[in-house]
Design a protein around this motif. Sequence first.
Motif, PDB file in Angstrom:
ATOM      1  N   ASP A   1      28.942  31.512  40.688  1.00 27.04           N
ATOM      2  CA  ASP A   1      28.614  30.141  41.081  1.00 27.04           C
ATOM      3  C   ASP A   1      27.605  29.567  40.075  1.00 27.04           C
ATOM      4  OD1 ASP A   1      28.056  27.770  42.234  1.00 27.04           O
ATOM      5  OD2 ASP A   1      27.164  28.585  44.060  1.00 27.04           O
ATOM      6  N   GLN A   2      28.083  28.645  39.251  1.00 28.22           N
ATOM      7  CA  GLN A   2      27.227  28.111  38.187  1.00 28.22           C
ATOM      8  C   GLN A   2      26.033  27.349  38.745  1.00 28.22           C
ATOM      9  OE1 GLN A   2      27.929  29.022  35.124  1.00 28.22           O
ATOM     10  NE2 GLN A   2      25.971  28.140  34.443  1.00 28.22           N
ATOM     11  N   SER A   3      26.207  26.751  39.920  1.00 29.54           N
ATOM     12  CA  SER A   3      25.081  26.010  40.512  1.00 29.54           C
ATOM     13  C   SER A   3      23.920  26.948  40.866  1.00 29.54           C
ATOM     14  CB  SER A   3      25.548  25.251  41.753  1.00 29.54           C
ATOM     15  OG  SER A   3      26.010  26.145  42.762  1.00 29.54           O
TER      16      SER A   3
ATOM     17  N   LYS B   1      28.814  36.776  42.426  1.00 33.54           N
ATOM     18  CA  LYS B   1      29.070  37.702  41.323  1.00 33.54           C
ATOM     19  C   LYS B   1      29.772  38.953  41.792  1.00 33.54           C
ATOM     20  CE  LYS B   1      26.543  40.155  37.692  1.00 33.54           C
ATOM     21  NZ  LYS B   1      25.211  40.427  37.132  1.00 33.54           N
TER      22      LYS B   1
ATOM     23  N   VAL C   1      23.258  29.730  39.305  1.00 34.08           N
ATOM     24  CA  VAL C   1      22.665  30.126  38.032  1.00 34.08           C
ATOM     25  C   VAL C   1      21.703  29.047  37.551  1.00 34.08           C
ATOM     26  CG1 VAL C   1      23.118  30.656  35.607  1.00 34.08           C
ATOM     27  CG2 VAL C   1      24.625  31.566  37.390  1.00 34.08           C
ATOM     28  N   ASN C   2      22.142  27.805  37.614  1.00 33.37           N
ATOM     29  CA  ASN C   2      21.284  26.700  37.188  1.00 33.37           C
ATOM     30  C   ASN C   2      20.016  26.613  38.051  1.00 33.37           C
ATOM     31  OD1 ASN C   2      23.145  26.012  35.204  1.00 33.37           O
ATOM     32  ND2 ASN C   2      24.215  24.531  36.528  1.00 33.37           N
TER      33      ASN C   2
ATOM     34  N   VAL D   1      25.632  36.198  32.232  1.00 35.28           N
ATOM     35  CA  VAL D   1      26.342  36.319  33.506  1.00 35.28           C
ATOM     36  C   VAL D   1      27.663  37.063  33.340  1.00 35.28           C
ATOM     37  CG1 VAL D   1      25.269  34.286  34.489  1.00 35.28           C
ATOM     38  CG2 VAL D   1      27.367  34.034  33.158  1.00 35.28           C
TER      39      VAL D   1
ATOM     40  N   SER E   1      33.930  34.821  35.757  1.00 34.08           N
ATOM     41  CA  SER E   1      34.514  33.515  36.093  1.00 34.08           C
ATOM     42  C   SER E   1      34.239  33.126  37.523  1.00 34.08           C
ATOM     43  CB  SER E   1      36.031  33.546  35.843  1.00 34.08           C
ATOM     44  OG  SER E   1      36.628  34.595  36.614  1.00 34.08           O
TER      45      SER E   1
END
Length: 822
Positions: free
Chosen positions: A549-551, A645, A553-554, A411, A546
């Motif tokens: 959104d990590q959610s 992103k 990605v998961n 990412v 940075s």
Amino acid sequence: MEYLLLIPLKKGYEIDLVKYLKVAISAQYGNVDDKIKENLETLNRQRNHATSKTLDTRQEHSLELLQKYYDQITLLQSKLPQADIPFKWRDSFEKGGIFSSGALTVPNIGYEKICILYNIAALMSQIGAYQGKEGSYNDVSLKQAIKHFQGAAGIFQGLKHTTSSAANTSELTFDLQSDVLSLLHHAMLAQAQEAFFYKASNDNMKEQSIARIVAQCSEFYGEVFKQINMINLTNKVSLPEWIDVFSMKQQAYAGVAEYYQAIVAQQKKDFGEQITRLTKALEFLKLAETKITISMSNKFKDIMNKAIQSLEEVKRDNDFIYHAKIPEYKSLPSISKAILAKATDLPDLYFPVETDLFQSLLPYGVHQSILKLDQRRQELVNTEIANLREWTQTLNAVLASLNLPASIEDVKGVEVPKSLQEKAETMKQKGGIEVLERYINELPDLLQRNKEILDEIERSMSAEEESDNKLKSQFKDKWTRTPSRNLNQTWKDHVGKYRDILKNAVEADNKVKLKYNTNLEKMKLLSNSTNSSLAKAIPSNNDSGSNVDQSSVNKLRQLMVQVDSVKKERESLEERLKNIEFEELKHKFMKSMDLHTDVNEASLSAETIGQFYGDLQKSIRESQQTQEKLIEEIRNANEDFVSSKGNSGNKRDQFLKEAAFAFDAFTELLCNLEEGTKFYNELTQLLVNLQGNAEREELCKDLQNEIVNRPNDALPKVPSYQKPNESNATAPSSTAAPVPAPPVSSSGNQAPYPNYPPNQPYYNPYGQYNYYPPPPLPSGYNPYMAPPGNPAQYGQPYYPQQYGYPGQQPPPPHGYYQPPPQ
């Protein structure tokens, strides 16, 4: 019994049944195992014994040889009705001669069957005549004579109604024409009735009964005499000299009937009728005596002498004692007739308990039903596998367009994605761009080799036709062979089809090259680069990542796991579709056919296939529905990922998309080129087979057998690469086994090259002309068939356009039928 008609046997010409039947069995059933080869030799020996010139025509054993061979031919005809075997038989009544037209060749097992059946009847007539002559006063011999005469009559009666249709030709020799068969049928009945008279006489039956038997005997011979005078017997043996014999017997037995009826009148004390009938009896017998140059049989002479003596005695007694009024013969009631001789029904088999030499071969009708079942099953399997692969390709295309999973593996945009590293390593292990270049460079030479063989086949056929035309011009009407242009038409059609196949293959090659050139840059990069060089080639993303959104990605990672699960499930479904044993399905289908004979074959096959594939089809539909939901979730999650992103990774994402497309193109091209090379090599072998079959062997053989003092033109020289000792140009016979289908490649794809089902039966559209079953087309998938319609239509195969050669379908699994190009 004297002056009995002995029907001569037809002469059968030698033929190598093993050679021709191997071709027919291989074409229809595809497998000529050692047991079948052994039984073919046995059948060939049976024919040689049945058609031998040394056959003893007075022995029951000879009849048994013919009957056993007939049984095997009858059973074989039900399995190979279209077998092309040039059986040649001569007319049994033909005088013959070097240019005699009394022989007929028909490439049909039915023709062989009726000729053998005719010989069985002819041999029965000879054995019956021998038994009748030897046993005039022997009850056992007379019974045997009656049995054989009635058996012969039944055969001639059956042949009369079936000869033309069974031989599949209207051009029949004299002895097989319906009016001649009708004559022989009635002649055998007359001789059987005559044997009944002798037996009745030996058994001292009542005169009334004997009179009725003999009256019918006279009527039978009258019918024979009537029929033989309606037939042109010019240049025929045996029959012409029998015209007078039949006429003599008609008159003689009419006199014998009157003699026995006169005895009946005497017993009734009707002396006037007795005198009239005895007078008429002597009139008939004296007329019969004038019909032949040789003396009448002793039986007739004895009855004539008794009639003369009885007439003298009854006249003297009537003049001095009875003074009975002598009636006119026309005023007397006719003698009622007793038909004892009846044609024996023709049995299906003479020895039904004997072993069928080819019991492992299914009857033709059943075999055709099994082939249709297999075709329907293959179409269903092809359709479902094509659907599974289409949906997987659609899923891959969606992921590639979204740059997944590469975009979520790094990412931050500074490392080489793991999936890309794996793709690059896979390409290197498979040979990289160099292996594609090698295959592409080999294609023109492979193509040219096949074109040259086709050119040589056409040249060879043209040379043969020219030679045949010269011989026709030289011998004119004596050259009665089928013209080469007719015999070669089948092969010309095959050559045309092969040229169309090559044309389509060239177009497919060009599309391969176009895809190769389009993706060449990225394929070179992946196959030749190290991880460090790949990292340098990939545009970097200055964004630290940075803001991602990590959610999301998961979420995408979870969805990729589900994608892998769907793909594995489809691989399992495909394997299950391919691994269902056809033998088990066939056994179930044949059992259903036996139980439900009144049910349509198509309905039975659909029901049987549904029992085996219904659950799998349901799972496939569920897999499609799962994918539709999964794609929707992936698109939504990816939108959240891309929005968080931003646009800083556009160049990098585009590069990774192109690299992913290049890897897919490499995988597809490698499979296509491997199968394309295999296709051309297999096609070469098939064309060599075609070349060997198309050259008609021993063009002048039949003519040489008939015109022994005339030389024939030389046959065209066999091409050098067709000689059997040259390893690279062997021309297998038409019995060569079909080329096996290629195995499925590790990538799960096969090249879009033509596939033709091996071992299928071929309809002979050329009737009386010699016909060889066409060689199979190369194994592999057929890309030259347009998609049949809406993929949503059940049972209709549909192949997507976005994968494989542009405009072509993806390959089905190994071994599934696709129809040949039209």
